[in-house]
Design a protein around this motif. Structure first.
Motif, PDB file in Angstrom:
ATOM      1  N   HIS A   5      -2.579   6.909   2.761  1.00 33.74           N
ATOM      2  CA  HIS A   5      -2.831   5.608   3.369  1.00 33.74           C
ATOM      3  C   HIS A   5      -1.893   5.310   4.542  1.00 33.74           C
ATOM      4  O   HIS A   5      -2.222   4.520   5.425  1.00 33.74           O
ATOM      5  CB  HIS A   5      -2.709   4.508   2.314  1.00 33.74           C
ATOM      6  N   THR A   6      -0.719   5.970   4.582  1.00 29.59           N
ATOM      7  CA  THR A   6       0.181   5.783   5.732  1.00 29.59           C
ATOM      8  C   THR A   6       0.188   7.000   6.654  1.00 29.59           C
ATOM      9  O   THR A   6       0.939   7.033   7.628  1.00 29.59           O
ATOM     10  CB  THR A   6       1.613   5.513   5.255  1.00 29.59           C
ATOM     11  N   GLY A  31       0.795  -1.227   0.000  1.00 27.79           N
ATOM     12  CA  GLY A  31       0.000   0.000   0.000  1.00 27.79           C
ATOM     13  C   GLY A  31       0.821   1.268   0.000  1.00 27.79           C
ATOM     14  O   GLY A  31       0.272   2.362  -0.206  1.00 27.79           O
ATOM     15  N   PRO A  69       0.190  -3.937   5.820  1.00 30.52           N
ATOM     16  CA  PRO A  69       0.266  -2.472   5.851  1.00 30.52           C
ATOM     17  C   PRO A  69       1.391  -2.000   6.760  1.00 30.52           C
ATOM     18  O   PRO A  69       1.809  -2.701   7.686  1.00 30.52           O
ATOM     19  CB  PRO A  69      -1.106  -2.050   6.391  1.00 30.52           C
TER      20      PRO A  69
END
Length: 308
Positions: A209-210, A57, A146
């Protein structure tokens, strides 16, 4: 003949003919030699990593920096796959994950993989479109989970830099629920801003996303005055710092990293180039040549009249 119309005697005419023939041969040889010397083979930089790891991701960046590229194109492909991924700035696969990031001042043609997946893992080739086999291999590893979620800030970069080399510092700031809005850079308490005149570049991009904001500070052609304490501060008021010292090296015994013509450092990474070394370009002015012919004619004319 037309030269004799200017009053040049036989001895002067013979001397003039010899000098003109010599000058023409010299100009031709210079053109042949300079034509052979003008081309320089592209050279890969080994400052960029050839083995990178990302969590699933994340935004993966495979860096490829090349000097003396000229009019050649940079080609990216995945090893053991027949089709190319990109040529120049164009993507040739029907996959929105891939993109090209061209950083001109660092001569980089970076392959970007957005939201990297395990299927993207493998060895990638950065090639140059020449008849020679010029390529650099980069290994991409993908962790099938993730990235750990945590708040914080981290800074990285070389602590010691030779005078004239670039200072490159990276800062990653992670927010609790989203990426920080901004990152500011300071040196010895003074805020830094992008400045093309002073060769200061600041690049930023966020990874939603992070929950991370990434920023890179680069100072080209470092000087002694660039030594000091560099601070990275996020809009969430997270702060970290790094001391950088610029070394005044009169001579460098051997450049650590830098542009080289050998193979990469990893077990599978390699690059090849012809064994011939680049030589300085030889330049000649056609106008200067014809000026020289004119002066030669005048000198021979005067000498022939003195002899006569």
């Amino acid at each position: 003949m037309w030269i004799q119309n200017f009053g040049i005697n036989d001895k002067g005419y013979g001397l003039l003919k010899f000098v003109l023939l010599f000058d023409i041969m010299l100009l031709y040889s210079f053109r042949v030699i300079s034509g052979d010397m003008e081309y320089r083979h592209p050279v890969f930089s080994t400052d960029t990593p050839d083995n990178v790891t990302h969590y699933k991701g994340e935004r993966a960046t495979l860096q490829c920096s090349i000097r003396y590229l000229g009019t050649k194109e940079v080609i990216w492909k995945k090893q053991n796959e027949p089709h190319v991924l990109t040529v120049g700035k164009f993507v040739f696969v029907d996959d929105p994950s891939y993109a090209i990031d061209h950083v001109s001042h660092r001569q980089e043609w970076n392959l970007i993989i957005v939201k990297v997946k395990p299927r993207h893992a493998g060895v990638y080739e950065c090639q140059v479109s020449t008849k020679e086999d010029l390529r650099r291999l980069i290994q991409l590893n993908v962790i099938d989970k993730p990235a750990p979620k945590k708040d914080g800030i981290a800074i990285s970069g070389k602590e010691f830099v030779d005078k004239g080399d670039p200072i490159i510092i990276t800062c990653n700031a992670t927010g609790e629920n989203r990426p920080p809005d901004d990152i500011d850079w300071f040196k010895d308490g003074t805020k830094l801003k992008p400045d093309a005149v002073r060769n200061i570049y600041i690049e930023k991009y966020s990874l939603v996303h992070t929950k991370t904001l990434h920023s890179t500070l680069e100072i080209e052609n470092s000087d002694m005055s660039d030594s000091g304490n560099y601070v990275c501060r996020s809009s969430d008021l997270l702060i970290t710092s790094k001391n950088i010292m610029v070394l005044n090296a009169e001579t460098k015994p051997g450049k650590r990293g830098g542009f080289q013509s050998g193979t990469g450092s990893s077990a599978d990474s390699s690059q090849t180039r012809p064994s011939s070394t680049a030589v300085p370009q030889l330049q000649i002015s056609v106008d200067a040549y014809y000026c020289n012919l004119f002066l030669t004619f005048i000198i021979v004319y005067v000498i022939s009249n003195l002899i006569h």
